[in-house]
Motif scaffolding. Structure first.
Motif, short mmCIF file in Angstrom:
data_model
loop_
_atom_site.label_atom_id
_atom_site.label_comp_id
_atom_site.label_asym_id
_atom_site.label_seq_id
_atom_site.Cartn_x
_atom_site.Cartn_y
_atom_site.Cartn_z
N LYS B 168 13.39 12.55 19.26
CA LYS B 168 14.87 13.38 18.94
C LYS B 168 15.68 12.54 18.21
O LYS B 168 16.63 13.08 17.24
CB LYS B 168 15.35 13.46 20.51
CG LYS B 168 16.39 14.93 20.37
CD LYS B 168 16.58 15.31 21.76
CE LYS B 168 17.85 16.15 21.68
NZ LYS B 168 18.23 16.51 22.99
N ALA B 169 15.87 11.19 18.43
CA ALA B 169 16.72 10.51 17.83
C ALA B 169 16.50 10.10 16.30
O ALA B 169 17.20 9.75 15.67
CB ALA B 169 16.75 8.93 18.60
N PHE B 170 15.27 10.28 16.01
CA PHE B 170 14.73 10.23 14.58
C PHE B 170 14.99 11.53 13.74
O PHE B 170 14.71 11.46 12.40
CB PHE B 170 13.52 9.62 14.31
CG PHE B 170 13.35 8.31 14.71
CD1 PHE B 170 13.36 7.28 13.61
CD2 PHE B 170 13.11 7.51 15.89
CE1 PHE B 170 13.18 6.19 13.96
CE2 PHE B 170 12.99 6.28 16.25
CZ PHE B 170 12.96 5.39 15.10
N LYS B 171 15.43 12.61 14.27
CA LYS B 171 15.55 13.78 13.66
C LYS B 171 16.50 13.65 12.35
O LYS B 171 17.54 12.95 12.69
CB LYS B 171 16.00 14.91 14.55
CG LYS B 171 14.69 15.53 15.46
CD LYS B 171 14.73 16.91 15.38
CE LYS B 171 13.25 17.65 15.86
NZ LYS B 171 12.80 17.21 17.04
N GLY B 172 16.34 14.29 11.38
CA GLY B 172 17.04 14.33 10.26
C GLY B 172 16.98 13.29 9.27
O GLY B 172 15.93 12.73 8.77
N LEU B 173 18.13 12.38 9.07
CA LEU B 173 18.27 11.31 8.18
C LEU B 173 17.32 10.03 8.70
O LEU B 173 16.81 9.53 7.81
CB LEU B 173 19.56 10.56 8.24
CG LEU B 173 20.42 11.27 6.95
CD1 LEU B 173 21.65 10.56 7.03
CD2 LEU B 173 19.69 10.96 5.67
N PRO B 174 17.26 9.59 10.01
CA PRO B 174 16.48 8.53 10.12
C PRO B 174 15.09 8.54 9.86
O PRO B 174 14.69 7.51 9.12
CB PRO B 174 16.94 8.09 11.58
CG PRO B 174 18.05 8.82 11.92
CD PRO B 174 18.16 9.90 11.14
N ILE B 175 14.36 9.74 10.31
CA ILE B 175 13.08 9.65 9.83
C ILE B 175 12.99 9.70 8.26
O ILE B 175 11.88 9.32 7.43
CB ILE B 175 12.52 10.70 10.51
CG1 ILE B 175 10.83 10.70 10.33
CG2 ILE B 175 12.68 12.30 10.18
CD1 ILE B 175 10.11 9.68 11.25
N ALA B 176 13.82 10.41 7.54
CA ALA B 176 13.86 10.58 6.21
C ALA B 176 13.88 9.08 5.47
O ALA B 176 13.26 8.84 4.44
CB ALA B 176 14.89 11.52 5.52
N LEU B 177 14.86 8.41 6.02
CA LEU B 177 14.97 6.93 5.56
C LEU B 177 13.74 6.05 5.65
O LEU B 177 13.33 5.31 4.91
CB LEU B 177 16.19 6.16 6.28
CG LEU B 177 17.51 6.69 5.69
CD1 LEU B 177 18.64 6.29 6.68
CD2 LEU B 177 17.72 5.89 4.25
N ILE B 178 12.99 6.38 7.02
CA ILE B 178 11.74 5.54 7.25
C ILE B 178 10.64 5.95 6.10
O ILE B 178 10.14 5.31 5.73
CB ILE B 178 11.26 5.90 8.41
CG1 ILE B 178 12.41 5.51 9.62
CG2 ILE B 178 9.94 4.78 9.10
CD1 ILE B 178 12.55 3.98 9.82
N THR B 179 10.82 7.38 5.75
CA THR B 179 9.67 7.79 4.74
C THR B 179 9.95 7.14 3.50
O THR B 179 9.20 6.88 2.89
CB THR B 179 9.95 9.22 4.74
OG1 THR B 179 10.10 10.10 6.06
CG2 THR B 179 8.78 9.83 3.87
#
Lengths: 64, 199, 254
Positions: B168-179
């Motif tokens: 849940k905490a990674f939804k949206g921008l954080p996971i995009a940045l990790i990608t």
């Protein structure tokens, strides 16, 4: 050409650039949207690329 | 012929090895903001290619033949931002008047390009590094195509990410940045791609 | 303009936490990723940014009645570009190391959305003092955000915090954390090189945003839970009261 002449030319070019910018900016704002494009919006309904609603360009798009 | 090859190599290297987003960090804002859908990222990318190439063609001669001889080379940033901003407005005006179809796909992204650091960054670094006109043009073309490539690829990944089961905490921008980080690692592998080619 | 008490303090603090330009509004990401290799570079970038923001906010606020609505954006862009040029020349003259480290990113403050955004959204509508406080808050908030990112990247990437390479007026020294070098001999080295690379910048930024989202989510969930509990309690109390009443009346019947 002398260096003073170059300086005057350069400043003239800068002023012309500024004038072009202002004129084209005003003209762009005043030109009506083409037919069929009145309700175009960003896909996200919110321009997230330039932050929230603070970006003036975005507000301009919304108004039009 | 050798000039042509080095031109192509310069384009490829500023497009892949020194990728504009993943290694030079220009244009992160649109990279993160306008990449949620493939269609919008394509529109943004094409508009950026258009503006960067024209801006390079105007800014380099402006600096070399006007600002430097006049002794006001320090005014470069002001001149470039004026050129870019008026260019964006003029292109927008032209599209609005002449081609509603083009406006439909590019129009809303045009005003955002003025604040895209890739455009000013390319113009500025071209003259800061003292490139020749041909190299500057290659840098402009390569950078902008690299931007188009990366933003479209990234938007494809992001549409898949939407349906992925992320914490849940990674939804949206954080996971995009990790990608994006993983993509940057992949692009790091391209370094030294042309080191074997002699000119 | 009627102003509530403590407005100045609130105005200053909002840039630091509630409306932090980098971590909350996700603005100005390009320099945040590019200049946070070392704490010194991040500090330099933050300072230059704050100076430009303060100057442009003050001038825009002073001129807010002179600039007509129609040509606002061009005027602001020119004002900002002028200040950036001035700051750039100053840096080149007095801190050449900082100038060569930041490179083109000093010029790119012109197209930083925060500066233009603050000019449009705040300075064009408020008086000089408020604009100054707003710029200070936003500038310091951005600097602190850059420093947080740079801290993680420098500690993890190079293993130690080094001072004195960019701000040459202080003596050069380094604090060993993950890597220790004495007299040119590496004693131990647990640093992760990747965090100095572009990929590391993306990862650090992503993780920080994830932590912020986590804290926010937790707060929201806790609040929702408490509200739900309170509602349940109220409903329970109402039910009990109704039952007692019913009991009473029925008891009265018997």
């Amino acid at each position: 050409m002398s260096s003073v002449g170059y300086l005057i030319l350069a400043i003239a070019i800068l002023v012309i650039l500024l004038a072009t910018f202002i004129i084209s900016f005003v003209a762009y704002r005043r030109t009506p949207l083409p037919k069929g494009c009145e309700h175009l919006k960003m896909d996200d309904q919110k321009c997230s690329s330039c932050g929230h609603s603070e970006c003036s360009f975005y507000k301009g798009e919304e108004k039009e | 012929m050798s000039i042509f090859i080095s031109f192509i190599l310069a384009i490829l290297s500023s497009m892949l090895i020194d990728n504009v987003v993943l290694s030079r960090f220009y244009g992160i804002c649109p990279f993160l903001g306008v990449s949620k859908k493939v269609k919008s990222s394509l529109g943004m990318g094409i508009a950026v290619v258009f503006v960067i190439v024209i801006a390079t063609v105007i800014c380099w001669p402006l600096y070399t033949y006007v600002l430097v001889p006049a002794g006001i080379a320090f005014m470069d940033t002001v001149a470039y931002i004026l050129v870019i901003a008026s260019l964006v407005q003029l292109v927008g005006l032209f599209i609005k008047k002449k081609s509603p179809a083009l406006y439909e796909s590019l129009g809303i992204y045009l005003p955002l390009i003025t604040t895209n650091c890739a455009v000013l960054g390319v113009a500025q670094s071209n003259t800061d590094q003292g490139l020749t006109f041909l190299n500057a043009l290659a840098n402009g073309v390569g950078t902008s195509i690299g931007f188009l490539l990366i933003i479209v690829t990234f938007s494809c990944v992001r549409t898949r990410l939407e349906s992925a089961n992320t914490p849940k905490a990674f939804k949206g921008l954080p996971i995009a940045l990790i990608t994006a980080a993983i993509m940057a690692i992949a692009f790091m592998g391209l370094q030294g791609l042309f080191s074997g080619i002699k000119l | 303009m009627s102003r509530e008490k403590g407005y100045t303090k609130k105005n200053f603090l909002k840039g630091l936490i509630a409306e932090n330009p980098l971590f909350v509004s996700i603005l100005g990401t390009c320099p945040a990723l590019a200049t946070t290799k070392s704490i010194e570079a991040a500090l330099g970038m933050g300072l230059l940014f704050t100076v430009v923001l303060i100057c442009s906010n003050i001038l825009v606020s002073l001129l807010r009645k002179l600039i007509s609505e129609e040509i606002r954006t061009p005027a602001y862009i020119v004002i900002i570009a002028t200040f950036v040029t001035m700051v750039k020349m100053m840096t080149n003259a007095f801190l050449p190391e900082l100038y060569s480290t930041l490179g083109v990113f000093i010029s790119l403050i012109v197209v930083n959305c925060i500066v233009l955004g603050r000019a449009e959204a705040y300075a064009s509508k408020n008086n000089v003092f408020d604009s100054l406080i707003d710029a200070l808050g936003m500038g310091i908030g951005y600097t602190v955000a850059l420093l947080i990112m740079a801290f993680f990247r420098e500690v993890l990437g190079s293993g130690m915090i080094t001072f004195g390479t960019i701000f040459t007026f202080i003596p050069k020294f380094s604090i060993p954390i993950l890597k220790c070098v004495k007299d040119g001999v590496v004693i131990y080295d647990y640093s992760i090189q990747m965090f100095q690379n572009p990929a590391g910048a993306f990862i650090v930024f992503g993780l920080i945003l994830a932590v912020i989202a986590f804290v926010k989510n937790r707060k929201a969930e806790l609040k929702a839970y408490q509200e739900k509990q309170e509602k349940l309690k109220k409903a329970e109390a109402a039910r009990l009261a109704a039952a007692a009443k019913a009991n009473e009346t029925s008891g009265g019947d018997k």
